[in-house]
Each structure stands twice: as C-alpha cells, then as structure tokens.
Scaffold this motif. Structure first.
Motif, PDB file in Angstrom:
ATOM      1  N   ILE A   1       8.199  33.504  14.352  1.00 19.78           N
ATOM      2  CA  ILE A   1       9.045  33.522  14.031  1.00 19.78           C
ATOM      3  C   ILE A   1      10.176  34.131  13.437  1.00 19.78           C
ATOM      4  O   ILE A   1      10.709  35.289  13.130  1.00 19.78           O
ATOM      5  CB  ILE A   1      10.315  32.706  14.902  1.00 19.78           C
ATOM      6  CG1 ILE A   1      10.326  32.851  16.167  1.00 19.78           C
ATOM      7  CG2 ILE A   1      11.917  33.191  14.802  1.00 19.78           C
ATOM      8  CD1 ILE A   1      10.795  31.499  17.451  1.00 19.78           C
ATOM      9  N   LYS A   2       9.841  33.024  11.862  1.00 20.09           N
ATOM     10  CA  LYS A   2      10.139  33.591  10.685  1.00 20.09           C
ATOM     11  C   LYS A   2       9.360  34.666  10.261  1.00 20.09           C
ATOM     12  O   LYS A   2       9.741  35.359   9.409  1.00 20.09           O
ATOM     13  CB  LYS A   2       9.646  31.844  10.088  1.00 20.09           C
ATOM     14  CG  LYS A   2      11.206  31.257  10.724  1.00 20.09           C
ATOM     15  CD  LYS A   2      10.739  30.404   8.913  1.00 20.09           C
ATOM     16  CE  LYS A   2      11.752  28.869   9.280  1.00 20.09           C
ATOM     17  NZ  LYS A   2      11.932  27.598   8.536  1.00 20.09           N
TER      18      LYS A   2
ATOM     19  N   LEU B   1      17.105  32.954   7.347  1.00 16.31           N
ATOM     20  CA  LEU B   1      15.771  34.001   6.562  1.00 16.31           C
ATOM     21  C   LEU B   1      15.985  33.547   5.335  1.00 16.31           C
ATOM     22  O   LEU B   1      14.940  33.431   4.640  1.00 16.31           O
ATOM     23  CB  LEU B   1      16.174  35.071   6.904  1.00 16.31           C
ATOM     24  CG  LEU B   1      14.659  36.018   6.827  1.00 16.31           C
ATOM     25  CD1 LEU B   1      13.836  35.506   7.815  1.00 16.31           C
ATOM     26  CD2 LEU B   1      14.602  37.501   7.020  1.00 16.31           C
TER      27      LEU B   1
ATOM     28  N   LYS C   1      21.410  45.447   9.606  1.00 11.49           N
ATOM     29  CA  LYS C   1      22.177  44.919  10.184  1.00 11.49           C
ATOM     30  C   LYS C   1      22.692  43.393   9.246  1.00 11.49           C
ATOM     31  O   LYS C   1      22.767  43.546   8.587  1.00 11.49           O
ATOM     32  CB  LYS C   1      20.598  43.316   9.913  1.00 11.49           C
ATOM     33  CG  LYS C   1      19.235  43.779  10.670  1.00 11.49           C
ATOM     34  CD  LYS C   1      17.476  42.861  10.723  1.00 11.49           C
ATOM     35  CE  LYS C   1      16.823  43.347  11.846  1.00 11.49           C
ATOM     36  NZ  LYS C   1      16.120  42.331  11.485  1.00 11.49           N
TER      37      LYS C   1
ATOM     38  N   ASP D   1       9.382  44.070  15.530  1.00 14.19           N
ATOM     39  CA  ASP D   1      10.293  43.152  16.540  1.00 14.19           C
ATOM     40  C   ASP D   1       9.544  42.879  17.470  1.00 14.19           C
ATOM     41  O   ASP D   1       7.828  42.473  17.712  1.00 14.19           O
ATOM     42  CB  ASP D   1      11.052  44.744  17.409  1.00 14.19           C
ATOM     43  CG  ASP D   1      12.091  45.158  17.422  1.00 14.19           C
ATOM     44  OD1 ASP D   1      12.661  44.921  17.178  1.00 14.19           O
ATOM     45  OD2 ASP D   1      12.270  46.450  17.532  1.00 14.19           O
TER      46      ASP D   1
ATOM     47  N   ARG E   1      10.321  37.865  11.198  1.00 13.92           N
ATOM     48  CA  ARG E   1      11.994  38.082  10.899  1.00 13.92           C
ATOM     49  C   ARG E   1      11.566  38.727   9.510  1.00 13.92           C
ATOM     50  O   ARG E   1      11.841  39.712   9.296  1.00 13.92           O
ATOM     51  CB  ARG E   1      12.840  36.765  10.557  1.00 13.92           C
ATOM     52  CG  ARG E   1      13.417  36.542  12.339  1.00 13.92           C
ATOM     53  CD  ARG E   1      14.521  35.364  12.706  1.00 13.92           C
ATOM     54  NE  ARG E   1      14.131  35.014  13.672  1.00 13.92           N
ATOM     55  CZ  ARG E   1      14.644  33.551  14.090  1.00 13.92           C
ATOM     56  NH1 ARG E   1      15.138  32.826  12.805  1.00 13.92           N
ATOM     57  NH2 ARG E   1      15.150  34.129  15.335  1.00 13.92           N
ATOM     58  N   TYR E   2      10.849  38.300   8.452  1.00 14.57           N
ATOM     59  CA  TYR E   2      10.637  38.269   7.460  1.00 14.57           C
ATOM     60  C   TYR E   2       9.843  40.444   7.623  1.00 14.57           C
ATOM     61  O   TYR E   2      10.207  41.297   6.430  1.00 14.57           O
ATOM     62  CB  TYR E   2       9.415  37.998   6.447  1.00 14.57           C
ATOM     63  CG  TYR E   2      10.102  36.263   5.686  1.00 14.57           C
ATOM     64  CD1 TYR E   2      10.853  37.077   4.572  1.00 14.57           C
ATOM     65  CD2 TYR E   2      10.737  35.060   6.044  1.00 14.57           C
ATOM     66  CE1 TYR E   2      11.340  35.287   4.265  1.00 14.57           C
ATOM     67  CE2 TYR E   2      10.852  34.464   6.085  1.00 14.57           C
ATOM     68  CZ  TYR E   2      11.708  34.423   4.593  1.00 14.57           C
ATOM     69  OH  TYR E   2      12.093  33.190   4.024  1.00 14.57           O
TER      70      TYR E   2
ATOM     71  N   ALA F   1      10.269  42.352   9.995  1.00 19.87           N
ATOM     72  CA  ALA F   1      10.844  42.660  10.707  1.00 19.87           C
ATOM     73  C   ALA F   1      10.712  44.234  11.371  1.00 19.87           C
ATOM     74  O   ALA F   1      10.489  44.973  11.589  1.00 19.87           O
ATOM     75  CB  ALA F   1      11.913  44.530  10.071  1.00 19.87           C
TER      76      ALA F   1
ATOM     77  N   ASP G   1      22.151  37.702   9.543  1.00 16.57           N
ATOM     78  CA  ASP G   1      20.396  37.891  10.414  1.00 16.57           C
ATOM     79  C   ASP G   1      19.831  36.911   8.735  1.00 16.57           C
ATOM     80  O   ASP G   1      18.440  36.610   8.873  1.00 16.57           O
ATOM     81  CB  ASP G   1      20.731  39.440  10.760  1.00 16.57           C
ATOM     82  CG  ASP G   1      20.901  39.489  11.644  1.00 16.57           C
ATOM     83  OD1 ASP G   1      20.535  38.870  12.552  1.00 16.57           O
ATOM     84  OD2 ASP G   1      21.049  40.705  11.934  1.00 16.57           O
TER      85      ASP G   1
END
Length: 247
Positions: A88-89, A190, A182, A97, A92-93, A95, A186
């Motif tokens: 999940i990390k 992170l 974002k 989906d 997010r790093y 970008a 967000d």
C-alpha cells in the motif's frame, strides 16, 4: 463505455468485482477475465481493454510479471490487493491506483472516475512501483500527479509542501514549483518516514531543509530557500524537540 478485463486467480474475487462493477459502475463494459499471468497475457493479446483490474499475487506469478511480458501497455491498470502494508505504501509513493479487497464501492467508483484522466506518466509510475516491490524497500522517489502529467522526483529535493485547498503546492530545491492534485493530508504520513513534519495545518516541511527556528513574531521556521513557514502553537514544542535532537 470503458472496456475492461479482470485478472485474478480467485474466482470469487472476480465474481464479486463483476457484481460491484455492474451495480456501481455502469460505464464499465467487462470484455474478459483470466485467472493468472499466462492466461492474462493471452487474454490481453486477444482483446484490447482500456483498463485492467489486476491482482498482485497469483498462483503463477505476480501482476508485475504479467506487465513485463505484455509488449505495449496501452491500457490503464488498477491493482487489487489483500491487506499488505508495504504494498500500500509502494502504491502511494508511485501514484498507482489500487483497490483493497474486499473492494469498497466508493473507492471503486473513485478509481473508475480517475480513468478519464490523462495517463501520461503511467509507464514510469508502474516501473517505479515494480522496482520498489522487487527491492522490498521504499523508494527515495515519489510520483506526483498534476493536471497534465505524472512527475517522478527525488524526495530529498522537496523543500516544503503547502496546502492549496484540494491541491498541494510542492516547492523544490531548484526553485521549481508543482501543483499536485492531492491534499496535503495525503502526503503527511507518506513523507513522515523521510523526516517531513507537519508544522502547521497548511504546511509540511522537509526537516533536512530547515535553516533555523525563529521564536519571535509568533514563531516561524526559516527554510533553505529563504521561505518563512509559520508554526502553529500546538506544534511548537514538537518542533523544538526535533531540532534539539529529541525526535
């Protein structure tokens, strides 16, 4: 209609997602499904989807293995995954989906809504994500979405981030700026692992870019680029503790 395929080695997961897409995303037209890397690659050669809902871990390999053997990735990718904190990390790093299983209808609708955005930079994001997953450690780079494209930048080059409503303005060491689509929230958690600190409701700063903390005039931090960043009253103690090496 947006043509889509689902690639997942758990039939129940495929069936559930098919029902969710029918109920919540009528603009999606499902044109195929597969249960692994080999069958998925074959499917993608036979049909031309606009989006692929792709499982990460399958019996005969990973979703990344599949993407590596597909000649042209001219479709958008939305990964589906079970609970995996590291993955999940990494998403997010990068970008990229993703949807957590079991899929939340609101998150599914939001992901489908994003499909209409330009996918410029997706190849770089997917490559970065793949490298991160293979290395097993978080990258020193981050992918940032603007209205026009995806920018991949070194985290150490970010001086600070400032909230602009539903957007975030990034400021870099070379005096460049980037308006990212974002919110500041967000990026708060992170970037915390990279010594970034939320010193104000509207400001997130790179601690390594702090020049000094000025206690007068309500208290503010002078950054390496000369910017004066305000510090909220409730954050002052934490800022002082950090600068003194206490955390």
């Amino acid at each position: 209609m947006i043509k889509a395929v689902i690639i997942d080695d758990v039939q129940q997961a495929i069936d559930t997602l098919k029902v969710d897409l029918k109920d919540y995303c009528p603009e999606i037209e499902l044109i195929g499904e597969a249960n692994g890397v080999v069958s998925g690659a074959k499917l993608l050669k036979e049909v031309q989807p606009e989006v692929v809902f792709l499982d990460i871990q399958m019996q005969d390999g990973s979703g990344f293995d599949l993407l590596e053997i597909v000649p042209n990735i001219n479709f958008k990718v939305i990964f589906t995954t079970a609970s995996d904190a590291f993955a999940i990390k990494a998403f997010r790093y990068s970008a990229v989906d993703y949807l957590m299983k079991p899929v939340d209808p609101d998150e599914l609708m939001e992901a489908v809504k994003k499909l209409k955005e330009d996918n410029a930079g997706q190849a770089e994001s997917l490559s970065m994500l793949s490298d991160t997953m293979k290395a097993g450690q978080l990258p020193g780079r981050i992918a940032l979405h603007t209205m026009e494209k995806i920018h991949i930048t070194k985290i150490e080059d970010i001086i600070r981030c400032e909230s602009m409503g539903n957007y975030t303005q990034f400021f870099f060491a070379d005096n460049q700026k980037l308006l990212v689509t974002k919110t500041l929230k967000d990026f708060d958690k992170l970037l915390a692992e990279h010594q970034f600190m939320r010193v104000h409701q509207s400001h997130l700063i790179n601690a390594s870019q702090i020049k000094e903390f000025v206690k007068i005039d309500g208290g503010y931090i002078l950054m390496s680029d000369g910017t004066k960043v305000p510090v909220s009253v409730r954050k002052k103690a934490a800022v002082i503790k950090m600068l003194e090496g206490g955390g």
